[in-house]
Design a protein around this motif. Structure first.
Motif, PDB file in Angstrom:
ATOM      1  N   ASP A   1     -23.038  90.243 -10.022  1.00  0.00           N
ATOM      2  CA  ASP A   1     -22.315  89.373 -10.938  1.00  0.00           C
ATOM      3  C   ASP A   1     -22.146  88.029 -10.231  1.00  0.00           C
ATOM      4  O   ASP A   1     -21.358  87.906  -9.303  1.00  0.00           O
ATOM      5  CB  ASP A   1     -20.956  90.008 -11.261  1.00  0.00           C
ATOM      6  N   PRO A   2     -22.922  87.016 -10.661  1.00  0.00           N
ATOM      7  CA  PRO A   2     -22.883  85.748  -9.922  1.00  0.00           C
ATOM      8  C   PRO A   2     -21.504  85.096  -9.952  1.00  0.00           C
ATOM      9  O   PRO A   2     -21.165  84.312  -9.067  1.00  0.00           O
ATOM     10  CB  PRO A   2     -23.940  84.893 -10.623  1.00  0.00           C
ATOM     11  N   GLY A   3     -20.697  85.472 -10.942  1.00  0.00           N
ATOM     12  CA  GLY A   3     -19.347  84.926 -11.005  1.00  0.00           C
ATOM     13  C   GLY A   3     -18.432  85.472  -9.923  1.00  0.00           C
ATOM     14  O   GLY A   3     -17.404  84.878  -9.596  1.00  0.00           O
ATOM     15  N   LEU A   4     -18.785  86.627  -9.387  1.00  0.00           N
ATOM     16  CA  LEU A   4     -17.938  87.264  -8.378  1.00  0.00           C
ATOM     17  C   LEU A   4     -18.499  87.130  -6.959  1.00  0.00           C
ATOM     18  O   LEU A   4     -17.764  87.010  -5.981  1.00  0.00           O
ATOM     19  CB  LEU A   4     -17.773  88.764  -8.688  1.00  0.00           C
ATOM     20  N   CYS A   5     -19.835  87.174  -6.862  1.00  0.00           N
ATOM     21  CA  CYS A   5     -20.481  87.265  -5.545  1.00  0.00           C
ATOM     22  C   CYS A   5     -20.160  86.043  -4.681  1.00  0.00           C
ATOM     23  O   CYS A   5     -20.210  84.908  -5.151  1.00  0.00           O
ATOM     24  CB  CYS A   5     -21.987  87.391  -5.733  1.00  0.00           C
ATOM     25  N   ILE A   6     -19.821  86.302  -3.404  1.00  0.00           N
ATOM     26  CA  ILE A   6     -19.573  85.193  -2.490  1.00  0.00           C
ATOM     27  C   ILE A   6     -20.745  85.002  -1.533  1.00  0.00           C
ATOM     28  O   ILE A   6     -20.701  84.171  -0.628  1.00  0.00           O
ATOM     29  CB  ILE A   6     -18.269  85.427  -1.672  1.00  0.00           C
ATOM     30  N   GLY A   7     -21.786  85.805  -1.715  1.00  0.00           N
ATOM     31  CA  GLY A   7     -22.988  85.637  -0.897  1.00  0.00           C
ATOM     32  C   GLY A   7     -22.805  86.026   0.548  1.00  0.00           C
ATOM     33  O   GLY A   7     -23.449  85.480   1.446  1.00  0.00           O
ATOM     34  N   CYS A   8     -21.925  87.005   0.825  1.00  0.00           N
ATOM     35  CA  CYS A   8     -21.629  87.356   2.215  1.00  0.00           C
ATOM     36  C   CYS A   8     -22.770  88.101   2.895  1.00  0.00           C
ATOM     37  O   CYS A   8     -22.862  88.130   4.112  1.00  0.00           O
ATOM     38  CB  CYS A   8     -20.355  88.187   2.302  1.00  0.00           C
ATOM     39  N   GLY A   9     -23.643  88.709   2.078  1.00  0.00           N
ATOM     40  CA  GLY A   9     -24.811  89.357   2.669  1.00  0.00           C
ATOM     41  C   GLY A   9     -24.611  90.815   3.049  1.00  0.00           C
ATOM     42  O   GLY A   9     -25.544  91.459   3.536  1.00  0.00           O
ATOM     43  N   GLU A  10     -23.419  91.361   2.822  1.00  0.00           N
ATOM     44  CA  GLU A  10     -23.171  92.768   3.169  1.00  0.00           C
ATOM     45  C   GLU A  10     -24.145  93.692   2.439  1.00  0.00           C
ATOM     46  O   GLU A  10     -24.734  94.585   3.035  1.00  0.00           O
ATOM     47  CB  GLU A  10     -21.734  93.164   2.800  1.00  0.00           C
ATOM     48  N   CYS A  11     -24.286  93.488   1.131  1.00  0.00           N
ATOM     49  CA  CYS A  11     -25.149  94.385   0.351  1.00  0.00           C
ATOM     50  C   CYS A  11     -26.584  94.318   0.837  1.00  0.00           C
ATOM     51  O   CYS A  11     -27.264  95.322   0.976  1.00  0.00           O
ATOM     52  CB  CYS A  11     -25.041  94.075  -1.144  1.00  0.00           C
ATOM     53  N   LYS A  12     -27.032  93.104   1.119  1.00  0.00           N
ATOM     54  CA  LYS A  12     -28.408  92.922   1.573  1.00  0.00           C
ATOM     55  C   LYS A  12     -28.636  93.638   2.896  1.00  0.00           C
ATOM     56  O   LYS A  12     -29.656  94.273   3.121  1.00  0.00           O
ATOM     57  CB  LYS A  12     -28.692  91.424   1.721  1.00  0.00           C
ATOM     58  N   GLN A  13     -27.624  93.567   3.730  1.00  0.00           N
ATOM     59  CA  GLN A  13     -27.729  94.198   5.042  1.00  0.00           C
ATOM     60  C   GLN A  13     -27.845  95.718   4.928  1.00  0.00           C
ATOM     61  O   GLN A  13     -28.587  96.360   5.660  1.00  0.00           O
ATOM     62  CB  GLN A  13     -26.487  93.816   5.864  1.00  0.00           C
ATOM     63  N   PHE A  14     -27.079  96.288   3.998  1.00  0.00           N
ATOM     64  CA  PHE A  14     -27.047  97.748   3.923  1.00  0.00           C
ATOM     65  C   PHE A  14     -28.095  98.336   2.984  1.00  0.00           C
ATOM     66  O   PHE A  14     -28.291  99.539   2.962  1.00  0.00           O
ATOM     67  CB  PHE A  14     -25.647  98.229   3.522  1.00  0.00           C
ATOM     68  N   CYS A  15     -28.731  97.502   2.189  1.00  0.00           N
ATOM     69  CA  CYS A  15     -29.729  98.037   1.250  1.00  0.00           C
ATOM     70  C   CYS A  15     -30.987  98.419   2.006  1.00  0.00           C
ATOM     71  O   CYS A  15     -31.754  97.560   2.429  1.00  0.00           O
ATOM     72  CB  CYS A  15     -30.058  97.016   0.161  1.00  0.00           C
ATOM     73  N   LYS A  16     -31.197  99.704   2.147  1.00  0.00           N
ATOM     74  CA  LYS A  16     -32.362 100.171   2.901  1.00  0.00           C
ATOM     75  C   LYS A  16     -33.646  99.982   2.102  1.00  0.00           C
ATOM     76  O   LYS A  16     -34.742 100.016   2.645  1.00  0.00           O
ATOM     77  CB  LYS A  16     -32.167 101.641   3.260  1.00  0.00           C
TER      78      LYS A  16
ATOM     79  N   ASP B   1     -34.331  97.316   0.523  1.00  0.00           N
ATOM     80  CA  ASP B   1     -34.640  95.899   0.568  1.00  0.00           C
ATOM     81  C   ASP B   1     -34.764  95.316  -0.846  1.00  0.00           C
ATOM     82  O   ASP B   1     -35.687  94.570  -1.159  1.00  0.00           O
ATOM     83  CB  ASP B   1     -35.950  95.681   1.351  1.00  0.00           C
ATOM     84  N   ALA B   2     -33.825  95.680  -1.698  1.00  0.00           N
ATOM     85  CA  ALA B   2     -33.913  95.285  -3.109  1.00  0.00           C
ATOM     86  C   ALA B   2     -33.116  94.030  -3.442  1.00  0.00           C
ATOM     87  O   ALA B   2     -33.245  93.486  -4.533  1.00  0.00           O
ATOM     88  CB  ALA B   2     -33.436  96.441  -3.991  1.00  0.00           C
ATOM     89  N   ILE B   3     -32.275  93.572  -2.546  1.00  0.00           N
ATOM     90  CA  ILE B   3     -31.439  92.408  -2.860  1.00  0.00           C
ATOM     91  C   ILE B   3     -32.208  91.114  -2.577  1.00  0.00           C
ATOM     92  O   ILE B   3     -32.736  90.937  -1.482  1.00  0.00           O
ATOM     93  CB  ILE B   3     -30.146  92.402  -2.009  1.00  0.00           C
ATOM     94  N   VAL B   4     -32.282  90.283  -3.583  1.00  0.00           N
ATOM     95  CA  VAL B   4     -33.015  89.021  -3.427  1.00  0.00           C
ATOM     96  C   VAL B   4     -32.088  87.879  -3.851  1.00  0.00           C
ATOM     97  O   VAL B   4     -31.933  87.618  -5.040  1.00  0.00           O
ATOM     98  CB  VAL B   4     -34.296  89.002  -4.297  1.00  0.00           C
ATOM     99  N   TYR B   5     -31.468  87.234  -2.877  1.00  0.00           N
ATOM    100  CA  TYR B   5     -30.508  86.180  -3.226  1.00  0.00           C
ATOM    101  C   TYR B   5     -31.167  84.946  -3.838  1.00  0.00           C
ATOM    102  O   TYR B   5     -30.567  84.236  -4.622  1.00  0.00           O
ATOM    103  CB  TYR B   5     -29.745  85.732  -1.972  1.00  0.00           C
ATOM    104  N   ASP B   6     -32.437  84.712  -3.445  1.00  0.00           N
ATOM    105  CA  ASP B   6     -33.006  83.439  -3.879  1.00  0.00           C
ATOM    106  C   ASP B   6     -33.874  83.525  -5.136  1.00  0.00           C
ATOM    107  O   ASP B   6     -34.781  82.742  -5.329  1.00  0.00           O
ATOM    108  CB  ASP B   6     -33.763  82.764  -2.717  1.00  0.00           C
ATOM    109  N   TYR B   7     -33.583  84.520  -6.008  1.00  0.00           N
ATOM    110  CA  TYR B   7     -34.204  84.492  -7.327  1.00  0.00           C
ATOM    111  C   TYR B   7     -33.770  83.227  -8.067  1.00  0.00           C
ATOM    112  O   TYR B   7     -32.649  82.754  -7.887  1.00  0.00           O
ATOM    113  CB  TYR B   7     -33.718  85.685  -8.168  1.00  0.00           C
ATOM    114  N   GLU B   8     -34.642  82.726  -8.933  1.00  0.00           N
ATOM    115  CA  GLU B   8     -34.212  81.634  -9.812  1.00  0.00           C
ATOM    116  C   GLU B   8     -33.143  82.182 -10.749  1.00  0.00           C
ATOM    117  O   GLU B   8     -33.257  83.314 -11.234  1.00  0.00           O
ATOM    118  CB  GLU B   8     -35.395  81.146 -10.653  1.00  0.00           C
TER     119      GLU B   8
END
Lengths: 1003, 155
Positions: free
Chosen positions: A151-166, A168-175
């Motif tokens: 939810d882009p309205g909530l996310c602070i971009g801390c990177g926790e989810c990306k770090q723990f996603c084994k 590798d599904a989190i892509v912060y830089d999608y358009e």
């Protein structure tokens, strides 16, 4: 002319959108199912139970979600909206915009580790803001697609989810948004509805008083998987409420909000919620305050009676609650009037039955697609074409065209799919390709060589269960030739790996120990098929949902249990056998029984789809009951439509007409029926549509037949149409032969008829007085407008109570009606010169005989009973037979037409395939053991088990594997163990039992 | 309705005996309810091993008897609530059959309490977990299956 495109865009993923998508996909059209949410399911996913069966909503919806999610012809486009359209019917280009979820849907496994580590909490809109969600979330556990979203309205971009996603599904830089075009032949609108915001009714204090909740809030509170885990507690202090009140028509039938229409479903929803709440809390007192109780659907009235009499729900008729106030305890005080007196009542919790309003995207949809909205903002449709929007090639179904309940929405969805099949029939199967699999490896006579793949599921399993130990243990089990562990067994690269290993090591059975077969078995079955194994040589062990997740604090015991579950799977796998899928050719033609508007509409829809149709009508003329109706509530002349439809039937080369004819004998089954008709012809057909219609009740009450001044409503309609009407003082009596002991349910159409006739009288004979003597006015949906109009035109409405119905007598040549008016509690005397009895609907008496021939069930009132009241309104439980119109229950004309299209669409999902496949895991009878007792025939709900005379005097059961659903009830019923359910054979289950209990692990 | 029972499997019953329980779950409602218990992380004791069948109507009395004969201390059969059956009426037939089976267990001296039939829907994850907790405790109270020599029972 441009070429047609065999694809359809369905907008909205609620039950209607899902049903339409499944039907279209089954008919060989490519479907894009687009929703602005991140999951499908719509409002129905929020519901706890559904009326009138009190079915668990998620139980019946979830299989449909899964079916839509994994259908090869359906592509889900989530978090998207439509921006524009060009082209013409058959060939559109639709511009759409997708918003990023920042999760790669091809990689996300739905494991949920990301959400566990997300530090941000917001409110979950799915739970009506009553429960939290993380910034990376799925709205509900059964979500389809099972893909997390940020939810882009909530996310602070801390990177926790990306770090723990084994994965590798989190892509912060999608358009953040991407526009693209879709090529489709047709568009179907199914965006549903939104709830009226109860805050606009400030007098009820929603949002201000914590213990005032909306009906959808309350669904979540009732739901076992909702924010309170199904504990009915009030928001302010968590107390269990003992007295609850429902206020009806909040933002419906309400001039203040401008929503003068009726939302159609809230009365039944409130009754259901009251009943369910009482099931939660036995001594709970539930009160419903309403104007009219609108229980007009199939068997709804019986539900009302049960709620009142069995559950003791208190119904307060004729009440518009003025306002409510909160006291210092958070209790709520309602002010209401009953029989001209003002009362005050205190409640612990108040539920506002908020009505439906157009979906929030209605205006942008209308703009993007160029369709017209009606004055309330719903999609505009015409009287007899309820599934067409104002723009050709763009169809509509469900609540977007008018508020309606789920079965009506689902029926419309199938109906719209049927219309689209008519438009795109010639290009079906052009954009979808049946999947080709390699030839099956013959494993017969081979010793089991089992491969076991144990999944870590990231840390979901591996964090609790010692996966390497389970893998090593698996290797020691008899029959196991290979075992390995995977980070995610469901990932694409592991599928390739599984196929390689099968080939390399000549594996002939495969086990995956991971999550649940309910969601993942189809994926793995597909994988083993691609490697040349029969799909039934696969078994799963559920070591996540039913092990690591539920024994999180006991890793040692969880590991032991995981080993046991694998041992059980191996025990069964050793006995797995390849199961053939038998195929039966489908005779590509239809038999339609009944030549009323429903039967004719179904026949035309099927013929438009490209199939031959035989239509059988008992009388010498098409049209059925509609032949006696001359005007509708909206001012249309059904005779015109009827004439056109008759002409179409007669001119269509694909339709063979059988007038003065009935079905005499039926044999065969789905795909291959053979019928003998009374006109001497024998017809072969793949499916049957039952459209045998209904009858007008012939009154026994109110002196009917004793005086020519007392007539039924059809006669009034005829007189008005033929200019034979000359009465000055008309009394119309409602509910004649409906809602009584003999016929407990509502006939649905009579209130509409009353308004139509009353308005016509007032228009053409303004000097005539019209009294309508009623119990509840049930002009649901936009028809409420006509009720208001009739009141404004001076029609006098007199409400009577079933305890003291109107009394009709004749005194000195004058008809006199005495009735106690409920508002003023006084007797009114009317001296009419015409009494109109609005006689109810009756089921066609021919249904009884027909039901026996078709072996399908009926309701107590003699209507046919569909497979499921909520989600399968036009199917019978027996495959290949469908129903529509008054054969189902009382319907309005346009409803019958929509339903006929639905039955046609469902029929065409069979006809379009050319052949039907059996489920492999079906029952088979050992004829040597069968004693012909017939218990299995009786136990089978699907007409699959039948006794057949195999030689004179010798009866044996035979199970039709095309019709068998594989439930296995017949197996357990058979007292001579003559029946085997493949894939769930008794010896397989026995082996699993033994493996489960073999503590030393010797097996 | 709290989860107090969950933390103590193994802590009672003496001599380290743990109840061994087999559960038959129908695919459409109660197996889905079991999965939901997992998704919701509702904890329950690991004593129960689930065997999936498509419908509770598939469960034969001999499955129950065989499980008890092989040493199960309890057998649980779960299905859709009455009226919710995916196959329309399989659960009604299961109800009749399991009532009969319970009578038989009573007659055989095993006791009807070692078997239970419970309706659990796809949205009742908590009910599934609670049923597992509660049934495990009940079996713990009853002690080991009298047909086996296991546990402290000698005959």
């Amino acid at each position: 002319m441009t070429e047609k495109v065999g694809a359809v865009l369905v907008i909205g993923g609620g039950p209607a959108g899902i049903q339409a998508s499944l039907d279209l996909a089954e008919m060989g059209l490519k479907v894009y199912l687009l929703d602005e949410r991140t999951t499908i399911g719509g409002n129905m996913a929020r519901l706890d139970k559904t009326f009138p069966t009190n079915d668990c909503s998620m139980c019946i919806l979830s299989p449909k979600l899964v079916a839509a999610g994994r259908h090869p012809n359906i592509q889900l486009i989530m978090n998207a909206e439509v921006k524009g359209i060009t082209g013409e019917p058959g060939n559109f280009k639709v511009r759409m915009k997708r918003y990023a979820t920042y999760v790669d849907e091809t990689k996300c496994t739905g494991c949920g580790v990301c959400a566990e580590h997300c530090p941000i909490e917001g409110v979950n809109e799915f739970d009506m803001d009553l429960a939290p969600k993380r910034a990376i979330y799925i709205p509900f556990p059964q979500a389809v697609p099972l893909v997390f979203a940020i939810d882009p309205g909530l996310c602070i971009g801390c990177g926790e989810c990306k770090q723990f996603c084994k994965a590798d599904a989190i892509v912060y830089d999608y358009e953040s948004e991407v526009e693209s075009d879709l090529s489709v032949g047709a568009v179907l609108l199914a965006p549903g509805y939104d709830l009226v915001d109860p805050k606009v009714k400030t007098e009820y204090g929603y949002g201000k008083f914590p213990n005032v909740v909306s009906n959808l809030d309350f669904e979540r509170i009732l739901s076992a998987s909702g924010p309170t885990a199904g504990h009915v507690i009030r928001p302010s202090d968590g107390d269990v409420p003992k007295r609850i009140a429902f206020i009806q028509c909040v933002g419906s039938r309400d001039a203040q909000t401008g929503n003068t229409y009726c939302s159609s479903y809230c009365c039944m929803a409130a009754l259901k919620q009251a009943v369910i709440a009482k099931e939660h809390t036995e001594d709970l007192e539930a009160h419903i305050y309403f104007m009219d109780i609108r229980a007009f659907g199939k068997q709804f009235e019986e539900y009302v009676t049960r709620a009142e009499e069995e559950y003791g729900v208190h119904l307060h008729r004729n009440n518009r609650i003025a306002n409510l106030v909160e006291d210092s305890n958070g209790d709520l005080i309602l002010r209401y009037h009953e029989e001209a007196e003002i009362f005050e009542e205190k409640f612990d919790l108040v539920i506002l039955s908020a009505g439906a309003r157009p979906p929030r995207e209605a205006k942008s949809l209308a703009k993007a697609l160029g369709i017209k909205l009606n004055k309330f903002g719903f999609c505009e449709t015409d009287g007899f074409t309820p599934l067409d929007s104002s723009a050709p090639g763009i169809f509509v179904c469900g609540a977007f065209s008018a508020p309606k309940d789920i079965p009506d929405s689902v029926a419309q969805a199938s109906g719209a799919a049927g219309k689209i099949a008519g438009l795109l029939g010639e290009v079906k199967n052009t954009l979808v390709q049946p999947k080709e699999y390699p030839a099956e490896i013959d494993v017969s006579g081979q010793e089991p060589r089992i491969g076991v793949f144990v999944c870590h599921c990231g840390i979901n399993i591996g964090g609790v269960v010692d996966v390497p130990a389970v893998m090593e243990y698996a290797k020691t089990l008899p029959g196991v030739a290979y075992a390995e562990q995977n980070l995610y067994t469901c990932s694409q690269d592991t599928q390739e790996k599984i196929k390689e290993v099968i080939e390399e090591l000549k594996l002939n059975r495969v086990i995956v120990a991971s999550c649940t077969p309910r969601t993942h078995e189809p994926l793995f079955r597909n994988t083993v098929r691609e490697a040349g194994l029969n799909q039934y040589l696969f078994e799963m062990a559920n070591i996540r949902d039913q092990c690591s997740w539920v024994h999180m604090k006991e890793p040692v015991k969880a590991t032991e249990k995981a080993k046991t579950l694998v041992r059980m799977a191996v025990a069964k796998a050793r006995l797995l056998e390849p199961l053939p899928v038998s195929k039966v050719q489908v005779e590509p033609s239809a038999l339609v029984l009944g030549g009323g508007i429903a039967g004719m509409s179904a026949a035309i829809a099927i013929a438009n789809g490209g199939y031959n149709v035989h239509i059988v009508e008992k009388s010498d003329r098409f049209g059925g009951h509609l032949n006696t109706i001359y005007h509708t509530l909206t001012g249309l002349d059904p005779q015109e439509v009827l004439e056109e439809t008759r002409k179409e039937i007669e001119e269509d080369e694909k339709i063979t007409v059988h007038l003065n004819s009935t079905l005499e004998q039926l044999s065969g089954y789905l795909g291959n029926f053979e019928s003998k008709l009374s006109d001497g012809s024998t017809v072969k057909h793949g499916i049957i549509v039952v459209a045998t219609g209904g009858l007008e009740y012939e009154p026994k009450e109110y002196m009917y037949g004793e005086d020519e001044m007392i007539i039924p409503q059809t006669e009034l309609g005829r007189r008005l149409a033929k200019g034979e009407f000359d009465a000055k003082n008309v009394a119309v009596i409602q509910c004649v032969g409906s809602r009584n002991e003999e016929y407990p349910n509502c006939s649905r159409i009579c209130c509409f008829t009353a308004m139509a006739n009353a308005l016509r009288i007032k228009k053409e004979h303004p000097e005539t007085s019209v009294y309508v003597l009623y119990r509840d006015i049930r002009t649901f949906g936009f028809a409420e407008e006509y009720y208001n109009e009739a009141a404004r035109a001076g029609v006098l409405f007199v409400r009577w109570d079933p305890e003291s119905p109107p009394v009709v007598t004749k005194e000195n040549g004058q008809i006199v009606i005495r009735v106690t008016e409920q508002f003023i509690e006084d007797e009114i005397v009317i001296k009419p010169d015409l009494v109109v009895l609005n006689a109810g609907v009756r089921a066609n008496p021919d249904n009884e005989e027909l039901a026996k021939m078709l072996k399908v069930p009926r309701t107590e009132e003699g209507y046919f009973l569909e497979a499921h009241m909520k989600l399968r309104p036009v199917d019978f439980a027996t495959d290949g037979i469908f129903l529509c119109g008054l054969a189902h229950s009382p319907r309005l004309i346009w409803e019958s037409i929509a339903m006929a299209n639905a039955a046609a669409a469902r029929a065409m999902t069979v006809l379009s395939k050319g052949e039907v496949e059996s489920e492999g895991a079906t029952s088979v009878v050992d004829a040597d053991k069968c004693r012909g007792c017939g218990d299995c025939e009786e136990a089978c709900e699907f007409g699959a088990a039948r006794l057949v005379e195999v030689e004179p005097g010798v009866m044996k059961s035979q199970i039709n594997e095309i019709l068998c659903k594989g439930c296995g009830t017949c197996v357990a019923t058979c007292c001579n163990r003559a029946i085997t359910l493949r894939h769930f054979r008794s010896e397989q289950i026995m082996q699993m039992i033994q493996a489960a209990l073999d503590l030393e692990g010797k097996t | 309705m709290s989860s107090e029972g969950e933390k103590k499997p193994g802590s009672t019953g003496g001599e380290g005996w743990e109840p061994n329980i087999v559960a038959f779950c129908c695919n459409w409602c109660s197996y889905a309810g079991a999965d939901l218990a997992g998704v919701s992380r509702f904890q329950y004791p690991p004593n129960i091993k689930v065997i999936r069948v498509m419908c509770s109507g598939r469960v034969e009395p001999q499955f129950v008897l065989r499980a008890l004969e092989l040493g199960a201390d309890g057998v649980l059969i779960t299905g859709c609530h009455i009226g919710d059956c995916h196959y329309l009426s399989g659960n009604e037939k299961a109800e009749v059959r399991m009532k009969m089976t319970a009578d038989l267990l009573e007659m055989l001296g095993i006791g009807r309490d070692r078997m239970r039939l419970e309706w659990i829907s796809a949205s009742e994850g908590e009910k599934f977990a609670e049923t597992m907790r509660e049934f495990t405790e009940r079996i713990r109270e009853l002690g080991p299956n009298p047909l086996t020599n296991g546990g402290e029972d000698s005959g």
